[in-house]
Design an enzyme around this catalytic site. Sequence first.
Site, short mmCIF file in Angstrom:
data_model
loop_
_atom_site.label_atom_id
_atom_site.label_comp_id
_atom_site.label_asym_id
_atom_site.label_seq_id
_atom_site.Cartn_x
_atom_site.Cartn_y
_atom_site.Cartn_z
N HIS A 37 20.72 37.76 -32.92
CA HIS A 37 21.65 36.90 -33.44
C HIS A 37 20.77 37.23 -35.42
CE1 HIS A 37 23.37 33.81 -30.73
NE2 HIS A 37 23.98 34.68 -30.91
N ASP A 150 26.54 42.57 -25.86
CA ASP A 150 27.71 43.17 -25.22
C ASP A 150 28.41 44.18 -25.49
OD1 ASP A 150 27.76 40.07 -24.46
OD2 ASP A 150 27.23 39.62 -26.23
N GLN A 153 32.39 43.97 -24.70
CA GLN A 153 32.94 43.76 -25.91
C GLN A 153 33.41 44.16 -27.03
OE1 GLN A 153 31.87 39.16 -27.35
NE2 GLN A 153 31.15 40.15 -28.65
O1 PAF Z 1 29.40 37.34 -28.37
C1 PAF Z 1 30.22 37.13 -28.59
O2 PAF Z 1 29.41 35.35 -29.46
C2 PAF Z 1 31.77 36.22 -28.82
O3 PAF Z 1 32.06 36.87 -27.83
C3 PAF Z 1 32.20 36.21 -29.75
C4 PAF Z 1 32.22 37.40 -30.81
C5 PAF Z 1 31.27 35.13 -31.13
C6 PAF Z 1 33.84 35.68 -29.97
O4 PAF Z 1 33.33 34.06 -29.87
#
Ligand code: PAF
Length: 286
Positions: A37, A150, A153
């Site tokens: 992060h 991800d 995603q």
């Molecule tokens: O990747 C994540 O942490 C979550 O899927 C996100 C993009 C913050 C959505 O809740």
Amino acid sequence: MRIVNQLDEAYQLFRAERIDRKKCGLVPTMGALHEGHLRLVERARAECDFLAVSIFVNAMQFNDKGDHERYPRTVQADLDLLAAKGVDMVILPTDQEMHPEPIQFQVVPSGLSEVLEGASRPGHFAGVATVVMKLFHVLSEGLAYFGEKDFQQLAIIKRMVVEFHLPISVIGVAIVREADGLAMSSRNMLLSKEERAAAPALHDSIEVLRRGYASGERRVESLVQQAKTELAKEPLFKVDYLCVVNPATLDLLEFAEDNSRILVAANIGLVRLIDNSVVGAIDAQK
Ligand code: PAF
């Protein structure tokens, strides 16, 4: 650093910055922040004048109630890390603020979201797309940063921005790995000592596939077989999928090529881990 619980207040703060001709950025997270992060935050900090990070454990995207309850929550430590990184605003909404009851609308993706994670976790990507769409409305215009771990995603969010004509640039940032190759994830905190010791096998299996490709094998069936044999050495893992896909369409490939993507998901105890890598390029992370 401002901590904002109301989405409308966050919207107004972004708006004021934009009027001031400032470039706004957002890093959406579910908290339990780790080095992965922080890499997103550092990149965003370098590229944006006004940077917000959201922390919201989005119940809507958990298809398993136990998984939601177990998800690590470390808000105070997260806030300290973000303050140290020079973040301007943290958006920290309650469940009711993000998803006012009774919930009657969702963004329901199809296509890309129906395979792989989507097939194994029904409703997961609708939950992700819905919360990200809400956060994108709050940001309105600017840059948004997501981790490549991800991978599916990220592909879905990029597609959502195109289809809904959102003036937001979606930026994918490379996976950050532990020294033993394990991709950083908030879920790693949930691993027992034994599971943590076994977990790098997931990345090892990807590396076996990559080596097979480097030595000239192109048939995905054979490459995947080699990788699965490697992963099977670690009996704690139960593989969900291990495949090679087209990175844009996520279609399964019969023959791998340089830009193809290896995607893997496996459960270890109660924890689901995912990982991915490009085929045929040096993994700069390891
Ligand atoms: O990747 C994540 O942490 C979550 O899927 C996100 C993009 C913050 C959505 O809740």
